[in-house]
Design an enzyme around this catalytic site. Structure first.
Site, mmCIF file in Angstrom:
data_model
loop_
_atom_site.group_PDB
_atom_site.id
_atom_site.type_symbol
_atom_site.label_atom_id
_atom_site.label_comp_id
_atom_site.label_asym_id
_atom_site.label_seq_id
_atom_site.Cartn_x
_atom_site.Cartn_y
_atom_site.Cartn_z
ATOM 1 N N ASP A 173 0.596 -1.246 0.348
ATOM 2 C CA ASP A 173 0.176 0.197 -0.215
ATOM 3 C C ASP A 173 0.815 0.538 0.017
ATOM 4 O O ASP A 173 2.424 0.789 -0.129
ATOM 5 C CB ASP A 173 -0.845 0.481 1.333
ATOM 6 C CG ASP A 173 -2.505 0.916 0.382
ATOM 7 O OD1 ASP A 173 -2.227 1.404 -0.021
ATOM 8 O OD2 ASP A 173 -3.563 -0.046 1.281
ATOM 9 N N TRP A 174 -0.008 2.115 0.099
ATOM 10 C CA TRP A 174 1.305 3.544 -0.746
ATOM 11 C C TRP A 174 1.761 4.051 1.124
ATOM 12 O O TRP A 174 1.134 4.146 1.760
ATOM 13 C CB TRP A 174 -0.263 4.957 -0.900
ATOM 14 C CG TRP A 174 -0.364 4.654 -2.487
ATOM 15 C CD1 TRP A 174 -0.268 5.980 -3.505
ATOM 16 C CD2 TRP A 174 0.389 3.542 -3.678
ATOM 17 N NE1 TRP A 174 0.356 5.592 -4.518
ATOM 18 C CE2 TRP A 174 -0.534 4.481 -4.903
ATOM 19 C CE3 TRP A 174 -0.272 2.579 -3.178
ATOM 20 C CZ2 TRP A 174 -0.432 3.676 -5.503
ATOM 21 C CZ3 TRP A 174 -0.367 2.243 -4.434
ATOM 22 C CH2 TRP A 174 -0.212 2.115 -5.960
#
Length: 641
Positions: free
Chosen positions: A327-328
């Site tokens: 994820d970011w």
């Protein structure tokens, strides 16, 4: 300069990706994907291998041009990341039209041809087929067909419909050059306060597994090919059981807990996704607290950093061989304007960015989401901490998907045809009809179909003064000629022969739409987009509604559950919707498209019940309305009284 299409003497047309004027094995469309990957990998420089392993935000110009410098959120211009950093996976943010999106995609692919091997760009996107917009999770793109949120699809429990929806998404994405979906979301919505429930297929692990499988097959087909969109199933191993319902984007929401021992239920949809062939898997930010899987103590670090869960569980136990995309922004803080969002390095906050990157690689991550710090990885390679073999291990998986999607052979789209291929009349009509069908009727005046008499809504609950001013009652469906007063409903959405009046005193019924309650927050970047905190409506709301001098049909637009108890005192009809437009809601309550939805999650009767519940257990909230409930489409025959 585009990589030229050339034809050999024996009639094979190919793209001259390395501009050497001859057909090399990795350019040969007749060879298998494995053969082409095997040929290309040793040709790539370390810089090219590293570039493959980053996947970040990119923005498009309003007229389809490439941005020369940073965007609203993107930190660098297109040339800097594609040519300078050799990156070729990008999550595109706002798009304005099909033609703009297609033109921009082609220009981006042309830019990629300026790199040594013209590795094509994989353009990805968060969901964009519903009305909600959150710069961290989804985009509103009204040139695509518009559908309810996944929770609304779950309300219909129709595997075939979800496959058809995903197939339409695939067609529309492919038409504009988007070839990777950062969805479906396979999390279970078991914590009523969690901010990301609207992206899920509800709380029941069996239903979520079925619909996740259908979504993957609709996007990818039976196997990845030139007309597929690769699916990224998220957020492994299930992001729903957040402590106190807080989201793990933020430091105060970093813990995931399993007091009810239901880890396996949260894992089930991801097992199904693996069997369905999902191209990629994304772990969530949260860190497991107190989790015991018979693997020894599970390290309490974010799932992206967790080797026991990514390599031990996902790779070895479950046999997953696809891409693992983090994820970011797990490595660096995110600074946008004057706001900051700390790196979601939960449990490893003390590590430097380089040390975090090493831990992510050791855990099994193939690609760093939301990052463009290629220099860090290059330095780790140069200093001997990361081997070329480790880079090739991840690059092989990433290249395999690009070859399967046919991007090496032709990444371009038809800019002129794109507008007619998205938002087609059939897709638009089906999306609108599905929205209307997904409406959930909780209370309908003639039946008052609730769990028991204690939840009925007698007129005596209203003040005598207001009750005496209410003539008649409201019931579904509304008949043509009914005079309606509107509160937060667009007049142009009204249909079915209803007559709009300006004053509630002149109305047969008032139509009221309410947003589900939340606690506004705006200290950290993205925080204002996430609806978190209490599920209680403001205490004055029911008193305001009680003074409206006509019967009321009230709808709650639910991006997560709400405590509806106060509304039972003032609503003659009560509905709940999940990403449904005013137009579709009117169609449902007038019977033009009969409402068929059942609750995909339970709705609590009080916040006390929510606070006392176990976040990993579905429906553990003494529900006022249980999952599966509908007054219009009862799951079981109503008892005879």
């Amino acid at each position: 300069m585009r990589a030229e299409f050339l034809t050999t003497t024996d009639g094979v047309t190919f793209r001259d990706l390395n501009h050497n004027g001859r057909l090399d094995p990795f350019e040969d469309p007749r060879l298998s994907v494995a053969e082409r990957v095997d040929d290309l990998l040793p040709r790539l420089s370390v810089e090219e291998l590293v570039g493959l392993m980053f996947h970040t935000v990119i923005e498009a110009g309003d007229d389809g041009q490439l941005l020369d410098g940073p965007g609203r959120i993107a930190k660098s211009g297109s040339r800097d990341v594609v040519v300078g950093k050799r990156m070729n996976h990008f999550n595109v943010h706002a798009l304005t039209s099909a033609r703009q999106a297609a033109s921009w995609a082609n220009r981006l692919q042309e830019l990629a041809c300026e790199t040594p091997h013209s590795i094509p760009v994989t353009i990805s996107t968060d969901p964009r087929h519903a009305a909600a917009e959150n710069a961290g999770t989804s985009w509103a793109s009204n040139f695509f067909s518009q559908w309810p949120d996944p929770m609304g699809l779950a309300a219909l429990d129709d595997v075939g419909l979800v496959w058809e929806f995903a197939d339409i998404v695939r067609r529309e994405y492919v038409a504009v050059g988007i070839r990777a979906a950062l969805h479906p979301t396979a999390d279970l919505a078991t914590e009523p306060r969690w901010a990301r429930q609207r992206e899920t297929f509800g709380a029941d692990h069996r239903l979520v597994a079925r619909l996740t499988e259908a979504a993957i097959h609709g996007l990818q087909g039976d196997e990845l090919g030139p007309q597929s969109v690769s699916a990224t199933t998220k957020h492994f191993p299930g992001a729903g059981p957040q402590a106190d319902g807080e989201d793990a984007h933020f430091p105060y929401g970093r813990d995931q807990v399993y007091p009810g021992g239901r880890f396996d239920e949260h894992l089930l949809p991801f097992k199904t996704a693996i069997a369905a062939g999902t191209a990629a898997m994304m772990p969530y930010y949260g860190r497991p607290v107190g989790l015991d899987l018979g693997m020894g103590h599970i390290e309490e670090v974010g799932f992206g950093y967790n080797k026991q869960l990514l390599t031990g569980l996902l790779r070895r136990r479950l046999g997953y061989q696809g891409v693992i995309l983090s994820d970011w922004e797990l490595v660096n803080d995110n600074l946008v304007g004057d706001q900051v969002l700390p790196a979601r390095a939960w449990g490893v906050e003390h590590l430097s960015p380089a040390e975090r990157m090493l831990k992510l690689l050791d855990a099994g991550i193939d690609q760093f989401g939301g990052e463009e710090c290629t220099h860090l990885l290059l330095e780790l390679v140069a200093d001997g901490y990361v081997s070329r073999d480790r880079l090739e291990e991840s690059a092989r998986r990433l290249l395999r998907v690009k070859f399967q999607l046919g991007l090496f052979d032709n990444p371009y789209v038809d800019e002129e045809a794109a507008p007619a291929l998205v938002g087609t009349p059939r897709a638009t009509e089906l999306g609108l009809r599905t929205q209307a069908r997904s409406v959930v009727v909780l209370v309908d005046s003639p039946t008052r179909s609730l769990r028991s008499d204690e939840h009925a809504t007698p007129r005596s609950l209203r003040s005598d003064e207001v009750a005496s001013r209410r003539a008649g009652t409201a019931a579904l469906p509304l008949a043509p000629g009914t005079r309606v007063w509107l509160d937060e409903v667009l007049p142009e959405a009204v249909s079915g022969g209803l007559v709009v009046v300006d004053r509630p005193e002149d109305a047969d019924v008032g139509l009221v739409r309410l947003n589900a309650p939340f606690e506004p927050r705006d200290d950290l970047f993205l925080e204002s987009w996430f609806h978190q905190g209490s599920l209680d409506f403001p205490p004055g709301l029911k008193h305001r509604l009680a003074r409206i001098p006509c019967p009321l049909i009230i709808d709650v637009k639910a991006d997560r559950p709400a405590v509806l108890t106060p509304l039972l005192e003032v609503a003659d009809v009560l509905t709940v919707t999940f990403g449904v437009s005013d137009t579709a809601w009117i169609q449902a309550i007038t019977g033009q498209v009969p409402p068929e939805g059942r609750l995909p999650v339970a709705f609590p009767g009080s916040m006390d019940a929510v606070r006392a519940s176990m976040p990993d257990v579905a429906g553990d909230i003494d529900p006022l309305f249980p999952a599966g409930y509908s007054a219009a489409v009862p799951a079981d025959p109503l008892p005879t009284r």
